[in-house]
Scaffold this active site. Structure first.
Site, short mmCIF file in Angstrom:
data_model
loop_
_atom_site.label_atom_id
_atom_site.label_comp_id
_atom_site.label_asym_id
_atom_site.label_seq_id
_atom_site.Cartn_x
_atom_site.Cartn_y
_atom_site.Cartn_z
N SER A 106 0.79 -1.24 0.00
CA SER A 106 0.00 0.00 0.00
C SER A 106 0.82 1.28 0.00
O SER A 106 0.25 2.37 -0.05
CB SER A 106 -0.96 0.01 1.20
OG SER A 106 -2.05 -0.87 0.96
N LYS A 109 -0.05 3.67 -2.67
CA LYS A 109 -1.10 4.69 -2.57
C LYS A 109 -0.53 6.09 -2.38
O LYS A 109 -1.26 7.07 -2.53
CB LYS A 109 -2.07 4.34 -1.44
CG LYS A 109 -2.84 3.04 -1.69
CD LYS A 109 -3.86 2.77 -0.60
CE LYS A 109 -4.65 1.49 -0.90
NZ LYS A 109 -4.13 0.32 -0.19
N SER A 169 -6.16 3.78 4.07
CA SER A 169 -5.53 2.90 3.08
C SER A 169 -6.58 2.13 2.28
O SER A 169 -6.42 0.95 1.99
CB SER A 169 -4.57 1.92 3.77
OG SER A 169 -3.68 1.36 2.83
#
Length: 426
Positions: A106, A109, A169
């Protein structure tokens, strides 16, 4: 008739009732909309927690020593890659395996949010724009992924999605904004890769906006630090979101998974990541006095480990380095010769104030490199060279030199004379 009652009967009935009726914990877990709600419902027993800690420690990688270190006693960290960068200069202060392309989970992101922030700054998006949630973007409430828990076929504002991406997230938030901006996740990945190329992220290839596993989806510690630096530098309006500890949407409040936000008041970002393949990852930034540092930890064995290793890197960085001003902003650094101009020379000065992060107590030396064969016309502020700083024999930064004044091109008669002088070496 009188029936004799066993003294054990109440106990038997109580046990039976407990077995038949759902407990509040089980009920909460069953009705939770995903991983976060389920984790809130039950408190793990100490024994289970201890087993998990022991298992995580058993899976820990051996300590990885620094391959680059600009000061002594750099830590060795049990991760696949790690890095400490000075924000102001972009100088890597210490690192190990920093250029290997690894799954970023993640941490991906950060690029998704960066592109959204750029679109907001340019006016392509507005914070109040509504974004639709497709079936592809929608999270089904499993424990397999991080979600903002956007309802199917609902709409959410861009600013809520940005918080959902950064704080929670949310894979659903990332997919929804990707489809809104580029028509599909694949289309958005093209935007991500173009931006990575522009920033100089040479070891990075993005396949999706979430970081969900894909063999082609990779980045490096160096590249992620470059991205973090760009987010901080370009996103003064939106960067405070990275320090937010929680965000509530659709009735579900989720906490930021960056543990350092709760324990170190100097930390104000940036992002966590985790998949089975990527391990536990963390990109962090902290500012103490006039020094901002960025850390990257890739593929360590637990959430606790990524937080502890980031703290160790920050502690080492702030104890070993200090700020220095090698040259005052108003100083003339050198004088550059100019051919075919109304003036033969021009003063070279710094293009901007220069603040370096250097090892504590060490002297800084500077060397000047001018562009060869400078010819008029030269505009005021044009880059005509650079200054390179070293400390203890190691480069610690560089900055452009610019022309302090304009140098106009001479007339043809003077140029002819200057050509003759140059021909005879005068």
């Amino acid at each position: 008739m009188h029936i004799k009652t066993s003294p054990l009967l109440p106990l038997i009935l109580a046990i039976a009732a407990g077995a038949l009726a759902p407990s509040s914990v089980a009920f909460a877990a069953k009705n939770a909309t995903g991983k976060h709600a389920a984790s809130k419902a039950a408190v793990p027993k100490k024994a289970a927690s201890g087993k998990k800690s022991a298992a995580a420690a058993a899976n820990a990688l051996p300590p990885l020593a620094a391959q680059v270190a600009l000061a002594d006693n750099a830590p060795a960290l049990p991760a696949k890659a790690w890095l400490l960068m000075d924000y102001d200069s972009g100088q890597v202060l210490a690192a190990a395996n920093a250029d290997e392309a690894l799954p970023p989970a993640s941490l991906t992101k950060m690029m998704t949010s960066y592109i959204v922030e750029q679109a907001l700054r340019s006016g392509k998006l507005k914070t109040t724009d509504l974004v639709s949630v497709s079936e592809n973007a929608w999270c089904r409430g499993t424990s397999a992924e991080s979600c903002m828990y956007l309802p199917l076929n609902s709409q959410a504002t861009v600013i809520d999605l940005l918080r959902g991406i950064i704080v929670q997230s949310g894979n659903d938030a990332s997919k929804a904004i990707a489809e809104h901006m580029a028509g599909s996740e694949a289309g958005f990945a093209k935007l991500m890769n173009a931006e990575a190329q522009r920033l100089g992220m040479t070891k990075t290839t993005f396949v999706n906006p979430t970081g969900l596993p894909d063999p082609g989806h990779k980045s490096s510690a160096t590249d992620l630090a470059i991205l973090a630096r760009a987010i901080i530098k370009d996103g003064s309006e939106y960067y405070p979101i990275y320090a937010e500890r929680e965000f509530k949407y659709n009735g579900i409040k989720q906490g930021n998974r960056n543990a350092l936000l709760y324990t170190d008041p100097t930390v104000d970002g940036l992002k966590t990541g985790h998949t089975a393949e990527a391990g536990y990852c963390l990109v962090t930034s902290a500012k103490r006095n006039d020094m901002r540092l960025i850390t990257v930890i890739l593929n360590t064995h637990s959430p606790q480990a990524r937080a502890d290793q980031s703290r160790e890197l920050l502690g080492w960085g702030y104890s070993q380095f200090e700020k220095a001003t090698p040259i005052q902003p108003s100083a003339v650094v050198t004088t550059a010769k100019v051919s075919f101009g109304k003036a033969d020379t021009v003063a070279a000065v710094l293009g901007a104030p220069w603040l370096l992060t250097v090892p504590r107590g060490q002297q800084v030396q500077t060397t000047v490199e001018l562009k060869p064969g400078l010819e008029a016309p030269i505009a005021k502020g044009a880059v005509i060279g650079k200054v390179i700083a070293t400390s203890n024999g190691k480069p610690v930064g560089e900055t452009p030199l610019v022309a302090q004044a304009e140098v106009e091109r001479s007339g043809w008669l003077l140029r002819a004379w200057q050509h003759l002088l140059k021909l005879f070496g005068k």
